[in-house]
Design an enzyme around this catalytic site. Structure first.
Site, PDB file in Angstrom:
ATOM      1  N   HIS A   1     -19.271  -6.908   3.610  1.00  0.00           N
ATOM      2  CA  HIS A   1     -19.927  -6.524   4.968  1.00  0.00           C
ATOM      3  C   HIS A   1     -19.179  -5.439   5.932  1.00  0.00           C
ATOM      4  O   HIS A   1     -20.095  -4.555   5.717  1.00  0.00           O
ATOM      5  CB  HIS A   1     -20.104  -7.878   6.120  1.00  0.00           C
ATOM      6  CG  HIS A   1     -20.584  -7.499   6.431  1.00  0.00           C
ATOM      7  ND1 HIS A   1     -21.603  -7.476   6.894  1.00  0.00           N
ATOM      8  CD2 HIS A   1     -20.501  -6.760   8.448  1.00  0.00           C
ATOM      9  CE1 HIS A   1     -22.966  -8.040   8.180  1.00  0.00           C
ATOM     10  NE2 HIS A   1     -21.535  -7.159   8.596  1.00  0.00           N
ATOM     11  N   GLU A   2     -17.835  -5.681   6.573  1.00  0.00           N
ATOM     12  CA  GLU A   2     -16.864  -4.625   6.706  1.00  0.00           C
ATOM     13  C   GLU A   2     -17.527  -2.979   6.136  1.00  0.00           C
ATOM     14  O   GLU A   2     -17.762  -2.539   7.255  1.00  0.00           O
ATOM     15  CB  GLU A   2     -15.899  -4.901   6.859  1.00  0.00           C
ATOM     16  CG  GLU A   2     -15.686  -6.474   8.180  1.00  0.00           C
ATOM     17  CD  GLU A   2     -16.994  -6.368   9.053  1.00  0.00           C
ATOM     18  OE1 GLU A   2     -16.853  -5.003   9.726  1.00  0.00           O
ATOM     19  OE2 GLU A   2     -16.957  -7.309   9.617  1.00  0.00           O
TER      20      GLU A   2
ATOM     21  N   HIS B   1     -20.257  -1.888   6.390  1.00  0.00           N
ATOM     22  CA  HIS B   1     -20.396  -0.787   7.414  1.00  0.00           C
ATOM     23  C   HIS B   1     -19.641   0.726   7.508  1.00  0.00           C
ATOM     24  O   HIS B   1     -20.551   1.304   8.217  1.00  0.00           O
ATOM     25  CB  HIS B   1     -19.417  -1.622   9.020  1.00  0.00           C
ATOM     26  CG  HIS B   1     -20.264  -2.908   9.616  1.00  0.00           C
ATOM     27  ND1 HIS B   1     -22.261  -2.438  10.257  1.00  0.00           N
ATOM     28  CD2 HIS B   1     -20.785  -4.373   9.614  1.00  0.00           C
ATOM     29  CE1 HIS B   1     -22.670  -3.733  10.669  1.00  0.00           C
ATOM     30  NE2 HIS B   1     -21.237  -4.412  10.544  1.00  0.00           N
TER      31      HIS B   1
ATOM     32  N   GLU C   1     -26.963  -4.937  11.206  1.00  0.00           N
ATOM     33  CA  GLU C   1     -25.870  -6.275  10.060  1.00  0.00           C
ATOM     34  C   GLU C   1     -26.889  -6.345   9.877  1.00  0.00           C
ATOM     35  O   GLU C   1     -26.258  -6.825   8.669  1.00  0.00           O
ATOM     36  CB  GLU C   1     -26.104  -7.124  11.776  1.00  0.00           C
ATOM     37  CG  GLU C   1     -24.904  -7.302  12.599  1.00  0.00           C
ATOM     38  CD  GLU C   1     -23.596  -6.719  12.963  1.00  0.00           C
ATOM     39  OE1 GLU C   1     -22.669  -7.812  11.534  1.00  0.00           O
ATOM     40  OE2 GLU C   1     -23.370  -6.029  13.272  1.00  0.00           O
TER      41      GLU C   1
END
Length: 293
Positions: free
Chosen positions: A147-148, A151, A224
């Site tokens: 997930h990071e 980003h 997100e």
């Protein structure tokens, strides 16, 4: 509501301090056109410079600031099996996402959380909490890292900075237009600026700053969902869902205000407070992943 107030107050305070500083330096005089009106071209340039300055400085020092504020210990040379796994997992995901290898770090807190930051996608920082390493399985932690990394690959830090700069620009521009109109029309000031201009400009800047923050927070929530989708691609949908479920069950506390937008957890609130959330509720994020085709 304390977090909302602190976020808004910080952003607005930066604009006010920069505005007052430039006024004391006499820069405001360029906005007068022969003392009878506003030079809109100069005003727009002035607003853009003022609006983007704080955002760009914040982006430039984001890694340094994150390390200091969160006490991140960057893994220079892995000393444990967990650190070795962290570095290798991020390296593999970064290669799959087509970005440069980020710095990898750990910050000490019992809360399960992680964040990514940095001025560009090839020079970022990915950090996880000790609580996350203790409280999640390897599959779940891998999904959080994915997930990071997503980003970073999506360029979210830069995009959020640019959006903040744009809305800051229009807040400054429109607040001065409002101040000028009130000063001229209501208080009948014929030359220069009367006291009403400064007072009205500050009030308008406060009100417009709150509205602008809603726009920035809306974008933050949308990114997100995209990072969750990217995490599902890199680590598997079920692992991403499992990680979010684990976070939901643990009722995590968000990161400190200036780091909140970059963490994985958040999104607790309803009503008016929802408009200022950096993250959607975890339930909505889980539902979006389950309904993805």
């Amino acid at each position: 509501m304390k977090r909302i107030f602190l976020f808004l107050a910080t952003n607005i305070a930066i604009l006010l301090v920069l505005s007052v500083t430039l006024r004391l330096l006499g820069v405001d005089r360029i906005l007068d056109e022969q003392g009878t009106g506003l030079n809109y071209n100069n005003l727009l340039i002035y607003s853009a410079v003022l609006g983007f300055t704080g955002s760009l400085i914040s982006l430039a020092i984001s890694k340094w600031s994150a390390k200091r504020s969160m006490g991140v210990q960057v893994i220079e040379q892995p000393r444990t099996a967990d650190e070795q796994w962290l570095v290798e997992t991020v390296r593999r995901q970064a290669q799959a996402a087509g970005i440069g290898m980020p710095e990898v770090g750990i910050f000490d807190t019992p809360e399960m959380n992680a964040f990514a930051t940095g001025a560009n996608r090839n020079n970022a920082l990915v950090a996880v909490s000790t609580g996350l390493l203790r409280g999640m399985s390897r599959q779940e932690a891998e999904a959080v890292l994915a997930h990071e990394v997503s980003h970073v690959a999506n360029g979210d830090m830069v995009t959020l900075t640019l959006i903040q700069g744009v809305v800051n620009t229009f807040v400054i521009f429109l607040s001065r237009i409002v101040g000028y109109v009130v000063d001229r029309v209501v208080f009948k000031t014929e030359r220069g600026h009367g006291p009403a201009f400064m007072i009205t400009t500050i009030v308008a800047q406060l009100v417009l700053g709150i509205l602008a923050s809603m726009i920035v927070m809306w974008f933050s929530r949308q990114r997100e969902f995209r990072a969750d989708s990217g995490g599902a691609t890199l680590a598997g949908r079920q692992s991403m869902i499992g990680a979010l479920e684990r976070l939901r069950q643990s009722h995590p506390q968000p990161l400190p205000d200036k780091m909140a937008a970059f963490g994985i957890s958040g999104g607790i609130g309803s009503g008016l407070k929802r408009l200022f959330m950096t993250h959607p509720p975890l339930e909505e994020r889980i539902a979006a992943l389950r309904n993805a085709t």
